[in-house]
Design a protein around this motif. Structure first.
Motif, PDB file in Angstrom:
ATOM      1  N   ARG A  50     -44.415 -68.532  -9.897  1.00 55.79           N
ATOM      2  CA  ARG A  50     -42.993 -68.382  -9.566  1.00 55.79           C
ATOM      3  C   ARG A  50     -42.498 -66.972  -9.868  1.00 55.79           C
ATOM      4  O   ARG A  50     -41.538 -66.498  -9.244  1.00 55.79           O
ATOM      5  CB  ARG A  50     -42.163 -69.397 -10.356  1.00 55.79           C
ATOM      6  CG  ARG A  50     -42.528 -70.847 -10.089  1.00 55.79           C
ATOM      7  CD  ARG A  50     -42.167 -71.291  -8.688  1.00 55.79           C
ATOM      8  NE  ARG A  50     -42.589 -72.671  -8.437  1.00 55.79           N
ATOM      9  CZ  ARG A  50     -42.489 -73.286  -7.269  1.00 55.79           C
ATOM     10  NH1 ARG A  50     -41.974 -72.643  -6.230  1.00 55.79           N
ATOM     11  NH2 ARG A  50     -42.908 -74.528  -7.121  1.00 55.79           N
ATOM     12  N   ASP A  51     -43.139 -66.288 -10.810  1.00 55.49           N
ATOM     13  CA  ASP A  51     -42.790 -64.888 -11.062  1.00 55.49           C
ATOM     14  C   ASP A  51     -43.115 -64.039  -9.838  1.00 55.49           C
ATOM     15  O   ASP A  51     -42.385 -63.096  -9.503  1.00 55.49           O
ATOM     16  CB  ASP A  51     -43.549 -64.352 -12.274  1.00 55.49           C
ATOM     17  CG  ASP A  51     -43.139 -65.008 -13.579  1.00 55.49           C
ATOM     18  OD1 ASP A  51     -42.128 -65.747 -13.595  1.00 55.49           O
ATOM     19  OD2 ASP A  51     -43.830 -64.799 -14.591  1.00 55.49           O
ATOM     20  N   ALA A  52     -44.215 -64.358  -9.170  1.00 55.93           N
ATOM     21  CA  ALA A  52     -44.591 -63.622  -7.967  1.00 55.93           C
ATOM     22  C   ALA A  52     -43.611 -63.891  -6.829  1.00 55.93           C
ATOM     23  O   ALA A  52     -43.330 -62.998  -6.016  1.00 55.93           O
ATOM     24  CB  ALA A  52     -46.004 -63.991  -7.541  1.00 55.93           C
ATOM     25  N   VAL A  53     -43.089 -65.108  -6.759  1.00 56.21           N
ATOM     26  CA  VAL A  53     -42.072 -65.421  -5.749  1.00 56.21           C
ATOM     27  C   VAL A  53     -40.844 -64.536  -5.973  1.00 56.21           C
ATOM     28  O   VAL A  53     -40.289 -63.955  -5.028  1.00 56.21           O
ATOM     29  CB  VAL A  53     -41.680 -66.905  -5.799  1.00 56.21           C
ATOM     30  CG1 VAL A  53     -40.528 -67.192  -4.827  1.00 56.21           C
ATOM     31  CG2 VAL A  53     -42.878 -67.795  -5.473  1.00 56.21           C
ATOM     32  N   ALA A  54     -40.418 -64.396  -7.225  1.00 51.71           N
ATOM     33  CA  ALA A  54     -39.266 -63.556  -7.544  1.00 51.71           C
ATOM     34  C   ALA A  54     -39.529 -62.094  -7.180  1.00 51.71           C
ATOM     35  O   ALA A  54     -38.657 -61.406  -6.639  1.00 51.71           O
ATOM     36  CB  ALA A  54     -38.926 -63.679  -9.028  1.00 51.71           C
ATOM     37  N   THR A  55     -40.732 -61.616  -7.466  1.00 45.82           N
ATOM     38  CA  THR A  55     -41.077 -60.238  -7.133  1.00 45.82           C
ATOM     39  C   THR A  55     -41.083 -60.021  -5.632  1.00 45.82           C
ATOM     40  O   THR A  55     -40.549 -59.021  -5.126  1.00 45.82           O
ATOM     41  CB  THR A  55     -42.453 -59.880  -7.730  1.00 45.82           C
ATOM     42  OG1 THR A  55     -42.351 -59.870  -9.153  1.00 45.82           O
ATOM     43  CG2 THR A  55     -42.922 -58.518  -7.253  1.00 45.82           C
ATOM     44  N   LEU A  56     -41.678 -60.935  -4.886  1.00 46.74           N
ATOM     45  CA  LEU A  56     -41.708 -60.806  -3.433  1.00 46.74           C
ATOM     46  C   LEU A  56     -40.314 -60.890  -2.826  1.00 46.74           C
ATOM     47  O   LEU A  56     -40.021 -60.222  -1.830  1.00 46.74           O
ATOM     48  CB  LEU A  56     -42.612 -61.878  -2.826  1.00 46.74           C
ATOM     49  CG  LEU A  56     -44.105 -61.589  -2.935  1.00 46.74           C
ATOM     50  CD1 LEU A  56     -44.921 -62.847  -2.699  1.00 46.74           C
ATOM     51  CD2 LEU A  56     -44.515 -60.494  -1.950  1.00 46.74           C
TER      52      LEU A  56
END
Length: 351
Positions: free
Chosen positions: A327-333
């Motif tokens: 989910r951290d990667a979703v926020a970054t993207l």
């Protein structure tokens, strides 16, 4: 996890820069993990796998991994293939680590995270820069109150590479997720969100400076965080003079450090975390902490890329969450997509 095996068996998809320099050496150096198989169709790379990791099987296709009784699959293929390869691994019932970026779009990343949760399988993203020594130092200063209230967080990945090198990272096709915004932006946005929380507004400038280039090679991204801190993030392949790696300005003091964490260079040279002095920064490269004329050298904490895969091993044993949540990667993207939109429309994008 395979309960019959004393080691967690890892399959690696891809043996380019990410697979050969980062993932394979770190997996091999992590107690409890065994590099069991590598997917590559390149004969030269296959030969290098056999020379450096003789215990690993070399296979030509991803589908050949599934009968090998693996506990983890690491996806280090080109960006456009990340979702397909990660999905295939999850559907085969295997935990997954994906090199950044997790996907080309935030929607793809969110769907992948949802699928992993539905299947009850760990899914993590390799954000190794969270374990750079200079970032660990910044994080300790910020979280420990050593700077006071942080007003502005500046972070840079700048290089002097005026000539194109070729390869998919320099292609303009959106499906490739090429360009510096996606190649290095993940390494800049993720730490900013990790330290200062969600972004509420994004402004960006993206340029293609090099003759013959198709993708952005000179970029600036500004974030306003919900807590009030502003992050200013630079990435460039055409910086003839390199700015500080970090410049963090607080109400009490500032911290400034130049240069890059040495772990990537050490891995490229063949060293591993098992070697003496791993991750140690020499005093000549320490940053400075203070305000005005009153500054002093601040020792840099040891870099520790090995902690990522140690954390993955703990997660596979069910003793801890994955070290970087999908989910951290979703926020970054989400931020990177907003940055692209901001640059295209020449406006601030509100999240």
């Amino acid at each position: 996890m395979n309960p019959a095996s004393p080691l967690l068996r890892v399959g690696l998809i891809g043996y380019g820069l990410a697979g050969s320099v980062f993932h394979a050496p770190l997996i091999a150096a992590t107690p409890g993990l065994s590099l069991a198989a590598v997917v590559t169709g390149n004969p030269e790379r296959a030969a290098r796998v056999r020379a450096k990791h003789p215990g690993a099987a070399v296979v030509g296709g991803v589908e050949q991994l599934w009968p090998l009784n693996l506990d983890l699959v690491v996806v280090a293929s080109p960006n456009r293939l990340h979702v397909a390869h990660a999905t295939a691994a999850l559907e085969a019932g295997v935990a997954v680590v994906v090199d950044k970026p997790l996907a080309v779009t935030a929607d793809q990343a969110r769907a992948l995270a949802d699928r992993a949760e539905l299947l009850g399988l760990p899914l993590s993203v390799f954000q190794n820069r969270r374990w750079d020594g200079d970032f660990l130092t910044v994080a300790e200063l910020v979280r420990g109150g050593g700077l006071g209230d942080v007003y502005r967080f500046e972070s840079r990945f700048e290089r002097w590479r005026p000539q194109l090198k070729g390869g998919w990272r320099e292609l303009g096709d959106p499906a490739e997720a090429g360009g510096l915004l996606y190649d290095l932006g993940s390494h800049l946005v993720d730490p900013a969100l990790t330290l200062f929380g969600p972004a509420t507004a994004v402004y960006a400038e993206l340029d293609c400076r090099r003759p013959g280039g198709q993708a952005d090679d000179d970029a600036f991204v500004a974030l306003r965080h919900a807590g009030g801190t502003r992050s200013h993030l630079w990435m460039s392949a055409v910086a003839g003079d390199l700015g500080p790696r970090f410049r963090v300005l607080g109400s009490d003091r500032a911290y400034v450090v130049h240069g890059l964490d040495g772990q990537e260079a050490a891995l490229r040279s063949g060293r591993t975390p098992a070697d003496p002095g791993w991750g140690v920064t020499p005093p000549a490269d320490y940053g400075r902490l203070g305000a005005g004329a009153d500054t002093a050298a601040q020792p840099t904490l040891p870099g520790a890329y090995q902690r990522y895969y140690a954390g993955i091993a703990e997660a596979l044993h069910g003793r801890a969450p994955v070290p970087v949540d999908a989910r951290d990667a979703v926020a970054t993207l989400t931020v990177l997509e907003a940055a692209r939109r901001s640059a295209a429309e020449q406006r601030v994008v509100t999240l």
